[in-house]
Design an enzyme around this catalytic site. Structure first.
Site, short mmCIF file in Angstrom:
data_model
loop_
_atom_site.label_atom_id
_atom_site.label_comp_id
_atom_site.label_asym_id
_atom_site.label_seq_id
_atom_site.Cartn_x
_atom_site.Cartn_y
_atom_site.Cartn_z
N CYS A 340 58.25 -13.93 59.65
CA CYS A 340 57.74 -12.71 60.05
C CYS A 340 56.53 -13.01 60.89
CB CYS A 340 57.24 -11.70 58.96
SG CYS A 340 56.97 -12.59 57.50
N ARG A 369 61.03 -23.71 51.18
CA ARG A 369 60.13 -23.21 50.07
C ARG A 369 59.97 -24.26 48.81
NH1 ARG A 369 61.88 -16.85 50.05
NH2 ARG A 369 61.16 -16.26 52.09
N GLN A 387 67.98 -18.06 57.14
CA GLN A 387 68.16 -16.34 56.94
C GLN A 387 68.68 -15.68 58.09
OE1 GLN A 387 64.20 -15.77 55.91
NE2 GLN A 387 64.31 -14.86 53.85
N ASP A 389 67.41 -13.28 59.56
CA ASP A 389 66.13 -12.70 59.26
C ASP A 389 66.10 -11.67 60.59
OD1 ASP A 389 63.89 -11.90 58.35
OD2 ASP A 389 62.91 -13.86 58.75
N HIS A 391 63.25 -8.40 62.19
CA HIS A 391 62.00 -7.70 62.18
C HIS A 391 62.03 -6.60 63.17
CE1 HIS A 391 60.75 -11.21 59.92
NE2 HIS A 391 60.17 -10.42 58.90
N LYS A 473 60.51 -0.25 49.55
CA LYS A 473 61.44 -1.34 49.95
C LYS A 473 62.84 -0.83 49.50
CE LYS A 473 60.94 -5.13 46.73
NZ LYS A 473 61.02 -6.42 46.40
N HIS A 521 60.59 -5.41 57.66
CA HIS A 521 61.34 -6.83 57.45
C HIS A 521 62.90 -6.53 56.88
CE1 HIS A 521 57.44 -8.92 56.93
NE2 HIS A 521 57.09 -7.60 56.55
#
Length: 653
Positions: A340, A369, A387, A389, A391, A473, A521
């Protein structure tokens, strides 16, 4: 005079403080017999005999295998009985911590000798003895001073007591299974079922090592896992599911199908083999097309970024222990654990107008991670992952529409993998006690997320207080072929990270004023590694044709048909299919068995008769003989099935 609101809206009034049992009895004597606890205002689960002295909403909890609240009560209570049984059989045992978890419960203990599976029968026999006695769970609330005195000399329970007081408790509670002052007790916040007799469907599952507070420098403890259900039928179904899970285990199938491996000295990092990587690329290409059709622009951000960025985003302070870091030219850098901040930096290149919003950014972001080695699990939980991912940077007024679009895309994607709307569980995580923003803003955003889910034809439950401090969320859990839940998709509203106190992502509004965006997100698959692990187990390695690593294998009966087999294979490859030829000099039966073990979707047999007529004899993975068809029809049939993303009949949505 408490006023109690029931789930159906009915209100009961009582002259004095009332127990949950009395509320259940007021509704009906049958319910009072079945009740094992209550839930207050949708958040706090309590013992049935604790007093309620204020106006509130109450749900009566009954023993039910489908109710997470009931399972929580049953499993927490079973953990108490497990601890008593072990303490009785092994005098000198010290108790540390015993919570319920998703599939059961565990208790961490310091025992005078090691516990192994050979001890399980004796421990279970003692547990059943305690359960058969049907002893009541009695809560004893004591002052902080008395509670500390009761735990004196017990390093683990004393630590628990001190932590509870430090976190704001003004008193401490103990639970006795039987008579206070006579029978076994444990420091515990509760809640528990009314008596041990409710716990007949309990079983010990496994034993492992653990560390006090999860600290590898602290005391090593023994962790005994167990489970409990409302009845034997629920327990038996769970045990069958475990056996089925073992058969479908993605690590086992991954090895059998030669999909991937993980090196012992490189934990949490996946080495993808050709077949595994082919599925990985199909997943990535599939999501890339879906996102492009839904208005996303794809980007790519660096894997290593400066500490200064992570400090501004807040991750250095909040997430530092989970980040891999390095140094260059006396500057600190981190391998990105998430994408992000990089997406906001891209957004900030050049002045943005309200006409540019919403901006939907996607990335197959490679993240790392620093997960604890003990938490790693095959490809389901790793240190290095990618991911799907995304946004969305937008105005608050655009949130509901954007979330609704996301939900519709998500349901379309999941359906292609065999997860229809009836296999998707949605949770709306709402405002926590500690949060930023006013209640009016939270009211709007929570309502927007809920309405977006409903407009996509999905139902949702509320998880009160589980949102982030900056916004609510949605979490999407998939229910697989054997009934297990996997949390995959998520969309999170975040006005914090793009706010002026963080990364300051702004646009020029219609009135000419500079305003900060809000950010959504979102991910659908989540980690591609984890999602592929879920699919391996969901399909038991027998992927639908469009996903399969080897879709078709051509089986020539003799060397005379090898050239034709290769020609057929080349036609399939030219269409983008994953096809091979088995040219080994084996008998046909051996070739078919090998193809089935490899979970190839279709085997096309070419013998002298087929070669002469320009046909193939077709079989599928299930061993069904599908007849003889022309080569042209066969190639067309395969292409159509891939294009339509057909699923096995048992999984079609």
């Amino acid at each position: 005079m408490p006023r109690i609101t029931l789930p159906d809206g009915k209100v009961l009034e009582f002259q004095n403080p009332v127990t949950g049992h009395q509320v259940a009895a007021a509704i009906g004597p049958g319910l009072a017999k079945r009740a094992i606890g209550i839930k207050i205002d949708g958040t706090e689960i309590r013992d049935l005999m604790r007093l309620v002295d204020r106006d509130c909403a109450i749900k009566i909890i009954t023993a039910n295998n489908e109710d997470p609240d009931a399972l929580y009560l049953l499993r927490h209570s079973a953990a108490h009985v497990l601890a008593e049984a072990i303490s009785t059989l092994l005098p000198g045992t010290r108790l540390a911590y015993g919570p319920p978890i998703d599939e059961g419960f565990f208790y961490d203990l310091k025992t005078p000798r090691a516990i192994s599976e050979t001890d399980f029968p004796a421990i279970e026999a003692k547990m059943q003895e305690i359960i058969a006695a049907n002893r009541p769970f009695v809560r004893c609330d004591v002052s902080a001073a008395e509670g500390l005195a009761r735990t004196a000399g017990d390093i683990y329970k004393r630590d628990n007591a001190e932590r509870a007081l430090k976190n704001g408790s003004s008193s401490l509670s103990f639970y006795v299974s039987g008579n206070p002052g006579q029978d076994w007790e444990d420091l515990c916040a509760g809640p528990h079922v009314p008596s041990t007799g409710w716990l007949k469907a309990s079983k010990i599952m496994s034993v492992a090592g653990a560390y006090w507070h999860g600290d590898q420098t602290s005391d090593q403890l023994t962790r005994v896992y167990g489970t409990c259900f409302a009845d034997q039928k629920g327990l038996d179904a769970h045990l069958r599911r475990i056996e089925e899970s073992k058969r479908r285990n993605h690590r086992k199938l991954g090895k059998e199908m030669n999909l991937f491996h993980i090196e012992e000295d490189n934990p949490g990092q996946v080495f993808w083999h050709p077949h595994g990587w082919s599925i990985y690329l199909v997943l990535m290409d599939y999501m890339r097309q879906k996102q492009r059709k839904n208005g996303y622009v794809e980007v790519h951000t660096p894997s290593v970024m400066a500490r200064s960025l992570w400090e501004r985003s807040g991750h250095w302070e909040k997430y530092r222990d989970n980040m891999f870091t390095t140094e260059s030219e006396k500057r600190d850098f981190a391998i990105k654990p998430m994408n992000c901040p990089g997406h906001i930096l891209i957004f900030k290149q050049g002045l943005k107008s309200y006409r540019d919003l919403p901006l939907r950014i996607s990335e197959f972001g490679s993240c790392c991670r620093n997960e604890a080695s003990g938490a790693l699990h095959g490809i389901m939980r790793v240190r290095g992952f990618v991911q799907d991912d995304g946004h969305v940077l937008c105005t608050e007024a655009q949130v509901e529409d954007e979330v609704a679009k996301f939900c519709r895309m998500l349901t379309d994607v999941y359906a292609d993998f065999g997860f229809g709307k009836d296999k998707i569980a949605v949770k709306l995580a709402t405002r926590p006690a500690q949060r930023i923003g006013d209640d009016a803003s939270w009211d709007r955003t929570e309502a927007a997320l809920g309405q977006a889910v409903t407009s996509a034809g999905l139902k949702y439950t509320v998880s009160p207080g589980e949102g982030a401090f900056y916004g609510p969320k949605l979490e999407f859990t998939l229910v697989d072929a054997i009934g297990r839940g996997w949390q995959c998709g998520t969309i999170q509203l975040d006005p914090n990270l793009p706010g002026k106190d963080r990364l300051d992502a702004t646009y020029i509004a219609e009135d000419g004023q500079k305003r900060n965006c809000v950010m959504l997100h979102r991910a659908i698959l989540g980690s591609l590694e984890r999602f592929l692990g879920i699919l391996i187990e969901h399909f038991e390695g027998k992927f639908p044709l469009w996903l399969a690593p080897e879709q078709v294998r051509i089986l020539p009966i003799s060397d005379a048909q090898i050239d034709l087999a290769k020609q057929i294979c080349d036609r399939l490859i030219a269409l983008g299919m994953r096809a091979t030829v088995d040219a080994k000099p084996d008998m046909l039966g051996a070739k078919v068995r090998e193809a089935r073990l490899a979970r190839v979707n279709y085997f096309a047999v070419v013998g002298a008769k087929e070669a002469e007529s320009g046909c193939v004899a077709l079989q599928n993975q299930a061993g069904e003989k599908l007849g003889t068809i022309t080569i042209d029809d066969f190639v067309a049939r395969m292409a159509i099935e891939v294009a339509e993303k057909r699923l096995p009949a048992s999984m079609a949505t």
